[in-house]
Enzyme design. Structure first.
Site, PDB file in Angstrom:
ATOM      1  N   TYR A 148       0.598  -1.393   0.081  1.00 45.93           N
ATOM      2  CA  TYR A 148      -0.172  -0.260   0.158  1.00 45.93           C
ATOM      3  C   TYR A 148       1.307   1.433   0.063  1.00 45.93           C
ATOM      4  O   TYR A 148       2.349   1.102   0.369  1.00 45.93           O
ATOM      5  CB  TYR A 148      -1.066  -0.398   1.628  1.00 45.93           C
ATOM      6  CG  TYR A 148      -0.354   0.269   2.599  1.00 45.93           C
ATOM      7  CD1 TYR A 148       0.501  -0.841   3.419  1.00 45.93           C
ATOM      8  CD2 TYR A 148      -0.555   1.832   3.151  1.00 45.93           C
ATOM      9  CE1 TYR A 148       1.178  -0.066   4.740  1.00 45.93           C
ATOM     10  CE2 TYR A 148      -0.100   1.691   4.477  1.00 45.93           C
ATOM     11  CZ  TYR A 148       0.963   0.814   4.900  1.00 45.93           C
ATOM     12  OH  TYR A 148       1.142   1.200   6.424  1.00 45.93           O
ATOM     13  N   ARG A 166       8.730   3.828  -4.782  1.00 46.91           N
ATOM     14  CA  ARG A 166       8.797   2.820  -3.228  1.00 46.91           C
ATOM     15  C   ARG A 166       7.374   2.038  -3.901  1.00 46.91           C
ATOM     16  O   ARG A 166       8.045   0.880  -4.178  1.00 46.91           O
ATOM     17  CB  ARG A 166       7.993   3.782  -2.112  1.00 46.91           C
ATOM     18  CG  ARG A 166       8.425   2.662  -0.800  1.00 46.91           C
ATOM     19  CD  ARG A 166       8.168   3.088   0.224  1.00 46.91           C
ATOM     20  NE  ARG A 166       7.237   4.120   0.524  1.00 46.91           N
ATOM     21  CZ  ARG A 166       6.724   5.009   2.047  1.00 46.91           C
ATOM     22  NH1 ARG A 166       7.743   5.086   2.520  1.00 46.91           N
ATOM     23  NH2 ARG A 166       4.873   5.182   1.647  1.00 46.91           N
ATOM     24  N   GLU A 208      12.100   2.548  14.377  1.00 41.54           N
ATOM     25  CA  GLU A 208      10.903   2.992  13.491  1.00 41.54           C
ATOM     26  C   GLU A 208      10.058   3.079  14.585  1.00 41.54           C
ATOM     27  O   GLU A 208       9.119   2.679  15.986  1.00 41.54           O
ATOM     28  CB  GLU A 208      10.427   2.775  12.577  1.00 41.54           C
ATOM     29  CG  GLU A 208       9.789   1.301  12.507  1.00 41.54           C
ATOM     30  CD  GLU A 208       9.825   1.467  10.550  1.00 41.54           C
ATOM     31  OE1 GLU A 208       9.685   3.111   9.857  1.00 41.54           O
ATOM     32  OE2 GLU A 208       9.458  -0.246  10.260  1.00 41.54           O
ATOM     33  N   LEU A 210      10.718   0.933   6.635  1.00 49.46           N
ATOM     34  CA  LEU A 210      10.273   1.445   6.009  1.00 49.46           C
ATOM     35  C   LEU A 210      11.134   2.813   5.308  1.00 49.46           C
ATOM     36  O   LEU A 210      10.857   3.714   6.517  1.00 49.46           O
ATOM     37  CB  LEU A 210       8.973   1.401   6.300  1.00 49.46           C
ATOM     38  CG  LEU A 210       8.307   2.791   5.032  1.00 49.46           C
ATOM     39  CD1 LEU A 210       8.115   1.306   4.433  1.00 49.46           C
ATOM     40  CD2 LEU A 210       6.846   3.123   5.179  1.00 49.46           C
TER      41      LEU A 210
END
Ligand code: PMP
Length: 287
Positions: free
Chosen positions: A33, A52, A183, A207
């Site tokens: 997504y 991405r 993260e 990410l």
């Protein structure tokens, strides 16, 4: 007026949009997504999100859907049809619905990817009250799989992390692996020490945030020092400032980590300045 969404080539009212129960996104979290922010009715960092997306699809060997090159037009059409001024567009592509459940990937000749997009209107997003007070985070173990660089829809642990934060009276969680912060549950994490912005370097552990890339570029252009390296929760608790970045929160100050107040307990000058620059520059470059 009901929201108009996009599913496999059609624009439909959300009540009429459906995907198969055999969709591998539903059965196996076999999908990827992107979330693109909308500011002033335009798409921010759009080329970065599409690059991405293409990489996530390639890493998982999911074929690019037929409409891949039309995604900008589809995003724009949804913004237009739903009158979105501020908010975001959620896009999901799964490996499709082979008509039964099987671990093996289906033949891409016969099973086409499922493509879904919908808008999330959030008036006032750029002026969010949380950005003025800052948010509180807790530390949790990072027990996710090893390919966090791929933006998959496997978001159960990040969802659990948000619930752990809520139960602890905080807003979000920072995940920790081998003693260092990876993260946030849905954002990249930073601390500021003196004039230096410190954030973990890119690898499969995190990410590769599109907002992160833009913010680090703006920081360097503004002559700020950037150090890409791991940091611990203890180091973060001693920092002058902390913040997170994502397409849905831009630059969000963090004022408490695991109960310890950061700096003065209010958003610091670096985070505030980077938020301003990010909003200004990304509106300028929006499409
Ligand atoms: N890390 C994780 C785990 C995320 O889920 C997100 C947002 N989806 C980010 C970082 C931030 O990425 P971006 O700036 O591209 O929204």
């Amino acid at each position: 007026m009901s929201r108009i969404v996009y599913v496999n080539g059609e624009y439909l009212p959300e009540e009429e949009a459906t995907v198969s129960i055999f969709d591998r996104g539903f059965l196996m979290a076999d999908g990827v997504y992107e979330v693109t922010a909308v500011l002033e009715g335009k798409l921010t960092d759009f080329p970065g999100h599409m690059a991405r997306l293409e990489r996530s699809l390639a890493e998982l060997d999911i074929q690019k859907p037929a409409e891949f090159d039309d995604l900008l037009e589809i995003h724009r059409e949804l913004v237009r049809r739903n009158d979105v001024v501020e908010g975001g567009i959620y896009l999901q592509i799964t490996r499709g619905a082979p008509g039964d459940r099987d671990f093996a990937f289906p033949d891409p000749e016969t099973t086409k990817p499922t493509v879904v997009l919908f808008t999330q209107s959030k008036p006032g997003l750029a002026n969010s009250p949380a950005a003025k007070t800052g948010i509180k985070v807790i530390a949790i173990d990072d027990i996710r799989w090893g390919r966090r660089d791929i933006k998959t829809v496997q978001l159960l642990y990040p969802s659990m992390g948000k619930m752990m934060a809520k139960a602890a009276g905080a807003d979000d969680a920072w995940m920790v692996q081998d003693g260092a912060v990876t993260e946030g549950t849905s954002n990249n994490a930073y601390i500021v020490k003196g004039c230096t912005i410190i954030t973990r370097g890119l690898s499969n552990d995190i990410l590769h945030g599109i907002t992160r890339a833009a913010v680090l570029r703006f920081a360097e252009e503004a002559q700020m020092q950037v150090e890409e390296r791991p940091f611990t929760i203890a180091e973060a608790q001693q920092a002058d400032e902390a913040f997170v970045t994502s397409a849905s929160t831009f630059v969000m100050p963090v004022v408490e980590i695991d109960g310890a107040t950061i700096g003065t307990g209010t958003p610091g000058p670096v985070a505030k300045r980077l938020r301003e620059i990010y909003l200004e520059e990304s509106i300028k470059a929006a499409v």
